[in-house]
Design a protein around this motif. Structure first.
Motif, PDB file in Angstrom:
ATOM      1  N   GLY A  69      -0.204   7.186   2.572  1.00 51.62           N
ATOM      2  CA  GLY A  69       1.136   7.425   2.042  1.00 51.62           C
ATOM      3  C   GLY A  69       1.276   7.550   0.539  1.00 51.62           C
ATOM      4  N   MET A  70       0.176   7.462  -0.202  1.00 48.56           N
ATOM      5  CA  MET A  70       0.288   7.594  -1.655  1.00 48.56           C
ATOM      6  C   MET A  70       0.238   9.066  -2.042  1.00 48.56           C
ATOM      7  N   ASP A  71       0.855   9.369  -3.175  1.00 52.57           N
ATOM      8  CA  ASP A  71       0.852  10.732  -3.682  1.00 52.57           C
ATOM      9  C   ASP A  71       0.524  10.690  -5.165  1.00 52.57           C
ATOM     10  N   ASP A  72       0.191  11.845  -5.708  1.00 56.22           N
ATOM     11  CA  ASP A  72      -0.163  11.899  -7.124  1.00 56.22           C
ATOM     12  C   ASP A  72       0.330  13.175  -7.795  1.00 56.22           C
ATOM     13  N   LEU A  73       1.392  13.738  -7.270  1.00 56.57           N
ATOM     14  CA  LEU A  73       1.902  14.984  -7.836  1.00 56.57           C
ATOM     15  C   LEU A  73       2.769  14.763  -9.073  1.00 56.57           C
ATOM     16  N   GLU A  74       3.438  13.660  -9.139  1.00 49.93           N
ATOM     17  CA  GLU A  74       4.281  13.338 -10.289  1.00 49.93           C
ATOM     18  C   GLU A  74       3.627  12.229 -11.103  1.00 49.93           C
ATOM     19  N   ASP A  75       3.908  12.205 -12.401  1.00 48.24           N
ATOM     20  CA  ASP A  75       3.265  11.246 -13.293  1.00 48.24           C
ATOM     21  C   ASP A  75       3.436   9.794 -12.857  1.00 48.24           C
ATOM     22  N   ASP A  76       4.657   9.396 -12.461  1.00 51.64           N
ATOM     23  CA  ASP A  76       4.896   7.987 -12.146  1.00 51.64           C
ATOM     24  C   ASP A  76       4.092   7.542 -10.920  1.00 51.64           C
ATOM     25  N   VAL A  77       4.014   8.367  -9.889  1.00 47.26           N
ATOM     26  CA  VAL A  77       3.250   7.978  -8.701  1.00 47.26           C
ATOM     27  C   VAL A  77       1.756   8.188  -8.903  1.00 47.26           C
ATOM     28  N   ARG A  78       1.381   9.122  -9.787  1.00 50.50           N
ATOM     29  CA  ARG A  78      -0.034   9.326 -10.098  1.00 50.50           C
ATOM     30  C   ARG A  78      -0.607   8.066 -10.746  1.00 50.50           C
ATOM     31  N   ILE A  79       0.169   7.438 -11.612  1.00 49.61           N
ATOM     32  CA  ILE A  79      -0.280   6.201 -12.267  1.00 49.61           C
ATOM     33  C   ILE A  79      -0.546   5.125 -11.220  1.00 49.61           C
ATOM     34  N   GLU A  80       0.357   5.002 -10.249  1.00 49.52           N
ATOM     35  CA  GLU A  80       0.163   4.023  -9.166  1.00 49.52           C
ATOM     36  C   GLU A  80      -1.083   4.346  -8.343  1.00 49.52           C
ATOM     37  N   MET A  81      -1.286   5.636  -8.060  1.00 52.16           N
ATOM     38  CA  MET A  81      -2.446   6.014  -7.259  1.00 52.16           C
ATOM     39  C   MET A  81      -3.738   5.757  -8.024  1.00 52.16           C
TER      40      MET A  81
END
Length: 186
Positions: A135-147
């Motif tokens: 369920g993780m994504d990395d298309l946007e900066d904020d979620v990419r940092i989490e991934m």
């Protein structure tokens, strides 16, 4: 020729090991070292566990650039090779189901360019793909940092401490963030 292994390999007493997370590995060519199969299983298990998954099935295919390019074109309409493609089928904790395809050929090329082992590069692709399935994504900066933080945590749990130097999006003026581990190092 293809090798098919699953997570239910016999344990030391010869009994099949019972794991609620079944992991099947298919390789188009044998992996360079026999222990890579166990390392791949461990990478999937650690990434899934980090995201709250302990049951289900994940299949991994280790292939080459030509084959992953065909899969990428057929399923995603992208006519290029890539490092990892993931297909999520179910992700309702604690159960996860999906498949991922990784290119050993890309791992070899990128590992040589960035200066770390092919095994570590391939494990990074497996972790990245498993996190996508979870369920993780990395298309946007904020979620990419989490991934990226999750990737680092999993890789460190596998004993790969130098992920901070060789992983994607490392601090480097010549590297820009991307959605795929090897793209960050192109």
């Amino acid at each position: 020729m293809s090798n098919i292994l699953d997570n239910n390999q016999p344990n030391e007493s010869g009994e099949p090991s019972a794991s609620p997370l079944s992991i099947e590995i298919v390789t188009d060519d044998p992996l360079p070292e026999p222990d890579w199969y166990d390392r791949i299983r461990s990478a999937v298990t650690h990434a899934a566990t980090l995201r709250g998954y302990s049951n289900g099935e994940i299949g991994i295919r280790v292939t080459n650039d030509a084959e992953i390019r065909l899969i990428n074109a057929r399923h995603l309409d992208h006519d290029y090779e890539t490092d990892v493609i993931s297909f999520a089928y179910a992700d309702e904790p604690p159960t996860i189901e999906g498949e991922l395809v990784v290119s050993l050929e890309t791992a070899q090329r990128v590992a040589e360019r960035v200066g770390w082992s092919v095994e570590n590069e391939l494990l990074l692709y497996v972790v990245h793909g498993t996190l996508h399935i979870a369920g993780m994504d990395d298309l946007e900066d904020d979620v990419r940092i989490e991934m990226r933080a999750a990737e680092c945590q999993v890789m460190k749990s596998l004993g790969i401490e130098d992920i901070v130097h060789y992983g994607p999006d490392r601090i480097d003026v010549n590297v820009k963030p991307s959605s795929s581990p090897s793209e960050a190092r192109s």
